[in-house]
Design a protein around this motif. Structure first.
Motif, PDB file in Angstrom:
ATOM      1  N   CYS A   1       1.126 -13.029  -0.978  1.00 28.45           N
ATOM      2  CA  CYS A   1       0.729 -13.096  -2.387  1.00 28.45           C
ATOM      3  C   CYS A   1       1.738 -13.899  -3.196  1.00 28.45           C
ATOM      4  O   CYS A   1       1.369 -14.738  -4.024  1.00 28.45           O
ATOM      5  N   SER A   2       3.023 -13.643  -2.967  1.00 32.33           N
ATOM      6  CA  SER A   2       4.068 -14.401  -3.671  1.00 32.33           C
ATOM      7  C   SER A   2       4.126 -15.837  -3.188  1.00 32.33           C
ATOM      8  O   SER A   2       4.380 -16.765  -3.963  1.00 32.33           O
TER       9      SER A   2
ATOM     10  N   ASP B   1       7.104  -5.349   2.514  1.00 35.09           N
ATOM     11  CA  ASP B   1       6.070  -4.768   1.650  1.00 35.09           C
ATOM     12  C   ASP B   1       4.749  -4.669   2.419  1.00 35.09           C
ATOM     13  O   ASP B   1       4.176  -5.698   2.815  1.00 35.09           O
TER      14      ASP B   1
ATOM     15  N   VAL C   1       9.584 -14.705  -9.262  1.00 32.42           N
ATOM     16  CA  VAL C   1       8.853 -13.753  -8.422  1.00 32.42           C
ATOM     17  C   VAL C   1       9.838 -13.075  -7.473  1.00 32.42           C
ATOM     18  O   VAL C   1      10.646 -13.746  -6.827  1.00 32.42           O
TER      19      VAL C   1
ATOM     20  N   THR D   1       7.213  -8.736  -9.959  1.00 35.91           N
ATOM     21  CA  THR D   1       7.752  -8.060  -8.782  1.00 35.91           C
ATOM     22  C   THR D   1       6.599  -7.552  -7.930  1.00 35.91           C
ATOM     23  O   THR D   1       5.797  -6.740  -8.384  1.00 35.91           O
ATOM     24  N   ALA D   2       6.483  -8.047  -6.720  1.00 36.73           N
ATOM     25  CA  ALA D   2       5.390  -7.711  -5.804  1.00 36.73           C
ATOM     26  C   ALA D   2       4.027  -7.909  -6.466  1.00 36.73           C
ATOM     27  O   ALA D   2       3.233  -6.976  -6.574  1.00 36.73           O
TER      28      ALA D   2
ATOM     29  N   HIS E   1       5.805  -4.939 -12.418  1.00 34.05           N
ATOM     30  CA  HIS E   1       5.806  -4.592 -10.994  1.00 34.05           C
ATOM     31  C   HIS E   1       4.388  -4.276 -10.551  1.00 34.05           C
ATOM     32  O   HIS E   1       3.650  -3.563 -11.249  1.00 34.05           O
ATOM     33  N   SER E   2       3.982  -4.805  -9.424  1.00 26.46           N
ATOM     34  CA  SER E   2       2.709  -4.484  -8.779  1.00 26.46           C
ATOM     35  C   SER E   2       1.535  -4.733  -9.730  1.00 26.46           C
ATOM     36  O   SER E   2       1.374  -5.824 -10.251  1.00 26.46           O
TER      37      SER E   2
ATOM     38  N   HIS F   1      10.025 -10.227  -4.295  1.00 30.24           N
ATOM     39  CA  HIS F   1       9.150  -9.561  -3.327  1.00 30.24           C
ATOM     40  C   HIS F   1       9.973  -9.078  -2.135  1.00 30.24           C
ATOM     41  O   HIS F   1      10.893  -9.768  -1.674  1.00 30.24           O
TER      42      HIS F   1
ATOM     43  N   ILE G   1      13.062 -13.471  -2.143  1.00 26.54           N
ATOM     44  CA  ILE G   1      12.599 -12.558  -1.102  1.00 26.54           C
ATOM     45  C   ILE G   1      13.739 -11.613  -0.743  1.00 26.54           C
ATOM     46  O   ILE G   1      14.827 -12.057  -0.340  1.00 26.54           O
TER      47      ILE G   1
ATOM     48  N   HIS H   1       7.547  -2.050  -0.955  1.00 29.60           N
ATOM     49  CA  HIS H   1       6.911  -2.141  -2.266  1.00 29.60           C
ATOM     50  C   HIS H   1       7.682  -1.370  -3.343  1.00 29.60           C
ATOM     51  O   HIS H   1       7.696  -1.798  -4.504  1.00 29.60           O
TER      52      HIS H   1
ATOM     53  N   LEU I   1       3.419 -10.258   1.520  1.00 29.54           N
ATOM     54  CA  LEU I   1       4.317 -11.311   1.071  1.00 29.54           C
ATOM     55  C   LEU I   1       3.570 -12.608   0.774  1.00 29.54           C
ATOM     56  O   LEU I   1       4.002 -13.415  -0.058  1.00 29.54           O
TER      57      LEU I   1
END
Length: 413
Positions: free
Chosen positions: A363-364, A356, A350, A234-235, A210-211, A352, A378, A384, A361
């Motif tokens: 980024c994904s 967030d 992925v 994840t994110a 995550h992150s 997301h 999604i 987040h 978003l």
């Protein structure tokens, strides 16, 4: 009478101007305070510790030789590349000339700094001679589950057949927080290898992150591309860019100087201001036991979620360097790692949240452009944190669906 469209445009432009001016003034004040607290902490450190610790208010050349030539490229340009109006003006004539400074951060890693917490939980890694391994919670197959708070909502087949690991990263939770470490991607990978992969002899595994953990997991997966079967991001804070300037681009995209929304403001404040961020850690992290008691009283709960408990159990040194050397510094290695994993046939998933505000978003969406075969989920009305917390059952079902297509899953990270 003016047309309504012109009035609307004028109102929007005026509001943007007010927000921009307010933001400029606020961050200008922070720039000033940052220089002041740089001086304050220098003398406080000398008073309590006997010497002043190195900060990043000077020139990059001051760090030369501290890390070693093989690690120099892993240090983020953002450590020294954060502009500050007053520092650039050499405010009050204070040039950053530190007398006879050592090349390492404060000496031995087994000694806490005066501004860090020294409670049993925060220093437990120093004791019993085993403190240089990460804190790992392990769920072995075909055994009872003493760690239900870490692995909730898993189905019985998974509990019987899968070996699961939850890891506190270097510098966080109950894992070591050495102050002579730069917390680079290599530092994090070496500790995961030493604490999980080698002692448990993992030959085939899946990764879940995550992150910021997504950057570390991608680097780990790229290094063990023949062992990794799938990776769930994840994110993920992925910003496609060339290696040159990638770190500064990531800083601007993920933690640019903005007052709104609050999470972005918090990220920018803690990412741009080393000494002001240390003030926050001095107030929150050093006194985390008091804040935990207050939260328990407010929520009427005897026990808090482990993620909340671990959130403040780090040092400013570990959080600051991980933030810059992993999130920003790691940005220049992301494309290379993704290319290697695509060639090895690793399955990507992925997840997301569409609300967030920390990791956008896009980024994904950029990962989908880079990895066309990636599965993108999604989650509506999720931010987040709530992309996982609050929907643990759905999140777990997604993981088990991915793992079900393989017969040799071993690692949950």
């Amino acid at each position: 009478m003016f047309p309504s469209s012109l009035v609307g445009k004028w109102t929007t432009k005026s509001a943007a101007t007010v927000i921009s001016a307010t933001s400029f003034i606020v961050f200008l004040i922070f720039d000033f305070l940052e220089v002041i607290f740089c001086i304050i902490y220098r003398y406080l450190d000398e008073f309590f510790e006997g010497k002043a610790y190195r900060c990043y208010c000077g020139d990059r050349g001051e760090l030369q030789g501290s890390v070693g030539d093989d690690r120099e490229s892993e240090l983020s340009e953002t450590l020294y590349g954060r502009n500050n109006v007053f520092r650039q003006m050499r405010f009050l004539g204070f040039a950053r000339k530190w007398e006879n400074r050592k090349k390492a951060f404060g000496g031995g890693g087994g000694i806490t700094v005066w501004s860090d917490c020294g409670c049993e939980s925060c220093v437990s890694w120093m004791k019993d001679g085993g403190g240089q391994n990460l804190h790992v919670v392990v769920k072995e197959p075909s055994t009872g589950d003493p760690t239900k708070t870490v692995f909730p909502n898993l189905s019985e087949p998974v509990k019987r057949n899968y070996r699961l690991f939850a890891v506190d990263l270097l510098g966080f939770g109950r894992s070591p927080k050495p102050k002579d470490c730069f917390y680079t991607l290599t530092d994090h990978l070496e500790m995961i290898e030493k604490s999980v992969i080698k002692p448990f002899e993992l030959k085939s595994f899946h990764l879940v992150a995550h992150s910021m953990g997504c950057t570390i997991s991608l680097a780990l997966a790229a290094k063990y591309s023949n062992c990794v079967k799938s990776i769930v991001l994840t994110a993920p804070p992925y910003i496609p860019s060339s290696k040159e300037g990638a770190s500064l681009t990531a800083l601007e995209k993920l933690a640019g100087k903005r007052l709104w929304p609050p999470l972005i403001f918090g990220s920018s404040f803690m990412s741009w201001y080393e000494h002001l961020g240390r003030c926050v850690c001095l107030l929150v992290c050093r006194n985390h036991r008091i804040w935990e008691k207050i939260l328990k009283l407010l929520t009427w709960r005897r026990d808090l979620h482990f993620m909340i408990m671990d959130l403040t159990r780090h040092t400013h040194h570990s959080a600051w360097h991980t933030m810059h050397n992993v999130i920003c510094g790691g940005a220049k290695f992301l494309d290379e790692n993704l290319d290697r994993l695509m060639k090895s046939g690793v399955k990507f998933c992925v997840i997301h949240g569409d609300c967030d505000n920390v990791v956008p978003l896009e980024c994904s969406e950029s990962i989908k452009s880079k990895v066309p075969n990636a599965e993108i989920n999604i989650i509506s009305n999720a931010d987040h944190c709530s992309v996982i917390m609050g929907r643990e059952k759905d999140f777990t079902r997604n993981l088990e669906h991915i793992w079900a297509s393989f017969a040799d899953t071993e690692l949950f990270l």
